[in-house]
Write a protein that holds these residues in place. Sequence first.
Motif, PDB file in Angstrom:
ATOM      1  N   THR A  43       0.480  -1.296  -0.013  1.00 37.92           N
ATOM      2  CA  THR A  43      -0.073   0.108   0.060  1.00 37.92           C
ATOM      3  C   THR A  43       0.712   1.522  -0.045  1.00 37.92           C
ATOM      4  OG1 THR A  43      -2.336  -0.743   0.855  1.00 37.92           O
ATOM      5  CG2 THR A  43      -0.843   1.442   0.866  1.00 37.92           C
ATOM      6  N   TRP A  44       1.583   0.653   0.949  1.00 39.63           N
ATOM      7  CA  TRP A  44       3.273   2.960   0.868  1.00 39.63           C
ATOM      8  C   TRP A  44       3.589   3.064  -0.389  1.00 39.63           C
ATOM      9  CZ3 TRP A  44       0.801   5.037   4.235  1.00 39.63           C
ATOM     10  CH2 TRP A  44       0.222   4.574   5.456  1.00 39.63           C
ATOM     11  N   PHE A  45       3.777   1.945  -1.763  1.00 40.13           N
ATOM     12  CA  PHE A  45       4.775   1.837  -2.449  1.00 40.13           C
ATOM     13  C   PHE A  45       4.687   3.105  -3.443  1.00 40.13           C
ATOM     14  CE2 PHE A  45       7.969  -0.626  -4.628  1.00 40.13           C
ATOM     15  CZ  PHE A  45       8.033   0.079  -6.059  1.00 40.13           C
ATOM     16  N   VAL A  46       4.093   4.187  -3.105  1.00 38.28           N
ATOM     17  CA  VAL A  46       3.685   5.253  -4.194  1.00 38.28           C
ATOM     18  C   VAL A  46       5.080   6.625  -3.521  1.00 38.28           C
ATOM     19  CG1 VAL A  46       1.707   6.795  -4.081  1.00 38.28           C
ATOM     20  CG2 VAL A  46       1.617   5.317  -3.559  1.00 38.28           C
ATOM     21  N   PRO A  47       5.929   6.692  -3.444  1.00 43.17           N
ATOM     22  CA  PRO A  47       7.134   7.043  -3.383  1.00 43.17           C
ATOM     23  C   PRO A  47       6.747   8.205  -4.207  1.00 43.17           C
ATOM     24  CG  PRO A  47       7.691   5.225  -4.433  1.00 43.17           C
ATOM     25  CD  PRO A  47       6.232   5.465  -4.149  1.00 43.17           C
ATOM     26  N   GLN A  48       6.040   8.470  -4.827  1.00 39.87           N
ATOM     27  CA  GLN A  48       6.698   9.967  -5.591  1.00 39.87           C
ATOM     28  C   GLN A  48       4.875  11.295  -5.501  1.00 39.87           C
ATOM     29  OE1 GLN A  48       5.325   7.090  -7.007  1.00 39.87           O
ATOM     30  NE2 GLN A  48       3.605   7.167  -8.569  1.00 39.87           N
ATOM     31  N   ASP A  49       4.126  10.428  -4.662  1.00 35.15           N
ATOM     32  CA  ASP A  49       3.208  11.264  -4.109  1.00 35.15           C
ATOM     33  C   ASP A  49       2.367  10.524  -2.634  1.00 35.15           C
ATOM     34  OD1 ASP A  49       1.175  13.090  -4.136  1.00 35.15           O
ATOM     35  OD2 ASP A  49      -0.190  12.213  -4.942  1.00 35.15           O
ATOM     36  N   LEU A  50       3.379  10.946  -1.805  1.00 37.54           N
ATOM     37  CA  LEU A  50       2.678  10.130   0.020  1.00 37.54           C
ATOM     38  C   LEU A  50       1.510  11.403   0.249  1.00 37.54           C
ATOM     39  CD1 LEU A  50       6.010   9.524   0.601  1.00 37.54           C
ATOM     40  CD2 LEU A  50       4.482   7.980   0.500  1.00 37.54           C
ATOM     41  N   GLU A  51       1.560  12.397  -0.253  1.00 36.73           N
ATOM     42  CA  GLU A  51       0.375  13.565   0.126  1.00 36.73           C
ATOM     43  C   GLU A  51      -0.610  12.982  -0.399  1.00 36.73           C
ATOM     44  OE1 GLU A  51       0.776  17.411   0.078  1.00 36.73           O
ATOM     45  OE2 GLU A  51       3.191  17.549   1.270  1.00 36.73           O
ATOM     46  N   GLY A  52      -1.148  12.930  -1.422  1.00 37.12           N
ATOM     47  CA  GLY A  52      -1.737  12.057  -2.680  1.00 37.12           C
ATOM     48  C   GLY A  52      -2.418  10.870  -2.033  1.00 37.12           C
ATOM     49  N   LEU A  53      -1.231   9.512  -1.386  1.00 31.56           N
ATOM     50  CA  LEU A  53      -1.706   8.980  -0.762  1.00 31.56           C
ATOM     51  C   LEU A  53      -2.378   8.888   0.770  1.00 31.56           C
ATOM     52  CD1 LEU A  53      -1.945   5.054  -0.594  1.00 31.56           C
ATOM     53  CD2 LEU A  53       1.028   5.713  -0.139  1.00 31.56           C
TER      54      LEU A  53
ATOM     55  N   GLY B 291      -6.944   9.354   4.526  1.00 32.55           N
ATOM     56  CA  GLY B 291      -8.489  10.377   5.263  1.00 32.55           C
ATOM     57  C   GLY B 291      -7.650  11.832   5.425  1.00 32.55           C
ATOM     58  N   GLY B 292      -6.430  11.589   5.170  1.00 33.76           N
ATOM     59  CA  GLY B 292      -5.025  12.654   5.714  1.00 33.76           C
ATOM     60  C   GLY B 292      -4.221  12.357   6.688  1.00 33.76           C
ATOM     61  N   LYS B 293      -3.154  13.691   6.565  1.00 33.63           N
ATOM     62  CA  LYS B 293      -2.032  12.793   6.852  1.00 33.63           C
ATOM     63  C   LYS B 293      -1.914  11.705   8.406  1.00 33.63           C
ATOM     64  CE  LYS B 293       1.243  16.071   4.745  1.00 33.63           C
ATOM     65  NZ  LYS B 293       2.046  16.862   4.655  1.00 33.63           N
ATOM     66  N   GLU B 294      -3.014  12.196   9.529  1.00 36.27           N
ATOM     67  CA  GLU B 294      -2.961  11.668  10.565  1.00 36.27           C
ATOM     68  C   GLU B 294      -2.692  10.731  10.484  1.00 36.27           C
ATOM     69  OE1 GLU B 294      -5.065  12.650  14.797  1.00 36.27           O
ATOM     70  OE2 GLU B 294      -4.476  14.570  13.147  1.00 36.27           O
ATOM     71  N   LYS B 295      -4.403  10.268  10.121  1.00 30.68           N
ATOM     72  CA  LYS B 295      -4.701   8.775   9.800  1.00 30.68           C
ATOM     73  C   LYS B 295      -3.926   8.269   8.673  1.00 30.68           C
ATOM     74  CE  LYS B 295      -9.543   9.808  10.008  1.00 30.68           C
ATOM     75  NZ  LYS B 295     -11.135   9.103   9.346  1.00 30.68           N
ATOM     76  N   ALA B 296      -2.885   8.532   8.397  1.00 30.97           N
ATOM     77  CA  ALA B 296      -2.296   7.269   6.708  1.00 30.97           C
ATOM     78  C   ALA B 296      -0.682   7.450   8.444  1.00 30.97           C
ATOM     79  CB  ALA B 296      -1.681   8.128   6.394  1.00 30.97           C
ATOM     80  N   VAL B 297      -0.138   8.241   9.173  1.00 29.78           N
ATOM     81  CA  VAL B 297       0.525   8.020  10.391  1.00 29.78           C
ATOM     82  C   VAL B 297      -0.252   7.253  10.998  1.00 29.78           C
ATOM     83  CG1 VAL B 297       1.968   9.171  11.997  1.00 29.78           C
ATOM     84  CG2 VAL B 297       1.751  10.155  10.087  1.00 29.78           C
ATOM     85  N   GLN B 298      -1.053   7.534  11.360  1.00 38.75           N
ATOM     86  CA  GLN B 298      -1.315   6.446  12.585  1.00 38.75           C
ATOM     87  C   GLN B 298      -2.002   4.732  12.112  1.00 38.75           C
ATOM     88  OE1 GLN B 298      -5.344   7.784  14.079  1.00 38.75           O
ATOM     89  NE2 GLN B 298      -4.707   9.440  14.784  1.00 38.75           N
ATOM     90  N   LYS B 299      -2.048   4.768  10.372  1.00 45.01           N
ATOM     91  CA  LYS B 299      -2.622   3.667   9.750  1.00 45.01           C
ATOM     92  C   LYS B 299      -0.727   2.793   9.835  1.00 45.01           C
ATOM     93  CE  LYS B 299      -3.959   1.429   5.637  1.00 45.01           C
ATOM     94  NZ  LYS B 299      -4.643   0.895   6.090  1.00 45.01           N
ATOM     95  N   LEU B 300       0.703   2.854   9.579  1.00 44.14           N
ATOM     96  CA  LEU B 300       1.482   2.788   9.464  1.00 44.14           C
ATOM     97  C   LEU B 300       2.538   2.857  10.633  1.00 44.14           C
ATOM     98  CD1 LEU B 300       3.906   2.409   7.297  1.00 44.14           C
ATOM     99  CD2 LEU B 300       4.394   4.275   7.351  1.00 44.14           C
ATOM    100  N   ALA B 301       2.324   3.652  11.589  1.00 42.48           N
ATOM    101  CA  ALA B 301       2.664   3.276  13.107  1.00 42.48           C
ATOM    102  C   ALA B 301       2.181   1.692  13.705  1.00 42.48           C
ATOM    103  CB  ALA B 301       2.023   4.685  13.920  1.00 42.48           C
ATOM    104  N   ALA B 302       0.791   1.823  13.502  1.00 43.29           N
ATOM    105  CA  ALA B 302       0.025   0.532  14.020  1.00 43.29           C
ATOM    106  C   ALA B 302       0.530  -0.645  12.846  1.00 43.29           C
ATOM    107  CB  ALA B 302      -0.709   0.763  13.795  1.00 43.29           C
TER     108      ALA B 302
END
Length: 781
Positions: free
Chosen positions: A571-581, A586-597
């Motif tokens: 899922t995280w294989f978007v090195p060219q557009d991590l903000e878009g991912l 659902g936003g940076k905060e949710k993305a951080v929570q998801k990856l940290a989990a």
Amino acid sequence: MMCEQHKIRSFKKIILLISILSIGSCKRQIKSDIEATEVKKFKYVDKVYPLLDTKNSRWFYFSSASRPFGMVNLSPDTQINGAWDSGYRFDIDTIKGFSHIHAWQLSGVSVMPVTFSEGSEQAIYTDYYSKFSHKREEVSPGFHRIILERYQIEAAFSSTKRVGFHKYSFPNGGEKGILFNLNTILGPCENSEGKLIKIDDKSISGSVVALPTHRRPKPFKIYFYATLNKSIDDIRHDRNTGNYLLKLNTNTKELFMKVALSYTSVENAKQNLEAELPHWDFKKLIEESKEEWNDLLGRIEVTGGSSKTIQRFYTDLWHSLQGRRVISDHNGAYPDYTGASFKIKQLPLDKNGKPKFNHYNSDSFWGAQWTINTLWGLVYPEIMQEFSSSLLQYYKDGGLVPRGPSGGNYTYVMTGASSTPFIVSAIQKGILRDHLDSIYLALKKNHMPGGIMEKAGYEHDTNEGGGLSYYLENGYVPYPLPDGEFGSHQDGASLTLEYAYQDWTLSQLASKLGYKKDEVYFKERAQNYKNVFNPASGWMQPKDVFGNWSANYDSYQYRHGFIEANGAQATWFVPQDLEGLANLIGGKEKAVQKLAAQFKIAKKSGFTSGNSHAAELHPEYRRIPINYGNQPSIQTAYIFNQLGRPDLTQFWSRKVIDEVFTGLNENTGYNGDEDQGLMGSLAVLMKIGIFQMNGGTDEDPAYQIGSPIFDSITIKLHPDYYPGKTFTILAEDNLNSNLYVQKMKLNGEVFNKNSINHSDVIAGGKLRLQMASKPTSDYKN
């Protein structure tokens, strides 16, 4: 009685004295053996531990008597059947020969010194294996010494780039010889049609054919020329095995032999020998080899870690210069198998008549965007230029830039156009400066119908398996592919993600060169990653040809629409557009929570799927959301940096280093797929605390800053490529508990960014990091 006791005591004293003298004699003999090959100490190369992870070895993995990227990689083989679990395997105690070639899909010219009785000569062709002990073994970069217990022969080796140098010490008495096993299974392929002829009393020549493999579709001929320092009594040929025995004088005690290779002709093998090894000084050659390794390893100087940590670091750095092998001769001749028939070609020469670069055999550059792109581009720009030039030479010969060439031909290993980020990175860093428009057109061809992108793994004869037509028409590659099975790795979701990233890297080059329409076109294609993100599941997910999401989706299911990965990892294989991912999630905060989990779960399994590549398929090991034992998710710790949480990059990158890249033993080391230096490079980058998320492919590429494990890291910049002399990273108060970067200064000025540009690094200077036990803000892990 007293007299008898006195006799007994005297007798015991005599026995004790004899024992002491005997032990002393043994010690002197062992010491003498070591002294015979002892060379001066080197600051960096002597820290390398070559036996790291050798219980999980594969054919091209282990290296001892070899130069950086040498055509010759001369080392003992304890397992010879198969590309995996072969070559030098530490836990197998039997030597089956000493092969000169350990390369991606290539093997050849195996020899074995032997002793035998007159009546057992015929049996030696099939019964020649020998036990050995690690206790009587010496291994270091450029050198290997071993005792063949069956024969009591001491065998020692070193090499130049194209010549192997053997030193054999034989016991007294008996028949002596050297067995040339030219017809045998060796690692990834079978050796056949082996021939050997006598040139004169001390010289031989010959050839052998490495038969095709699943990955290398054409046979490949290997030539050799060998010379000994003593006369050959006789050469025997065994009709049953097709192999040859060089019979030596029975009085032979010490023998030297030089074996030169070429992939073009015996004449060029002989030229390689004459040019690279004109002398017979074994000790001198070892020193020359170690000096070459030492100079490369010394490009990075680290201080402040434990002796074990520093030793592991230089072993990682050594691995980053392994696996890929030279195929061109000293004079620049090279084999070209890209066409219908074999041709001998010539590399371009400089004004002094020397080749401008070497030509290479190489596994795929799949995953290189997060590893050697960054390390080679910064520390070894001349190596990056050589490999780029070699890749482009294949384009001139065969019409495509390869992603993993072997035997002078394409192998179509792995997927996509993985060489594009590598070459674009070299251009963006100013390493490649000439003929950029021609290079762009060569790369663009790979991204269009008829190019390499549309070929699935090992798809030699068709171009259907990569699903590029669906990608261009529908914006994604379906899974399963409705057209049938044409190759390997036809996993549509992963293919979509790879193509999108690689398209973005090409758009960066189009922008640089002013191809505006192409820039827009490839940037639009780079957004195709969004078409395999399912908002309902929150993961990247395969779609079928009708646009339906896979039913009963399990993001932990391995190799189901994803290449050597599961959906959680990919899922995280978007090195060219991590903000878009992040916005999709659902936003940076949710993305951080998801990856940290995901990291918290992965930590329970040590961040890897077992300790070998094969273990990834194990039902227990494959259900892991982050895997640092294979390439698809090795960038994830640095994603936090670009989502506004550098503290989590610092925290999790340190944890990964501690779990995955800290050990220093034979049983582990890279915990998975150490593809020709990729994981060694990754370990180096994480330990010095810099990383390039997009592979260094944008204008003035940025290095994300992590958490270095050393107090001081000095990179010696190459004067032919970069203006600065050194770039130093200083981590103050860098305790194990102080893993967070609290403050930064660049050349004395306050520095508040989470990344530093390539132009700033290559200008030279100092980046000073103040380390602390807590991050700058009240973030919670």
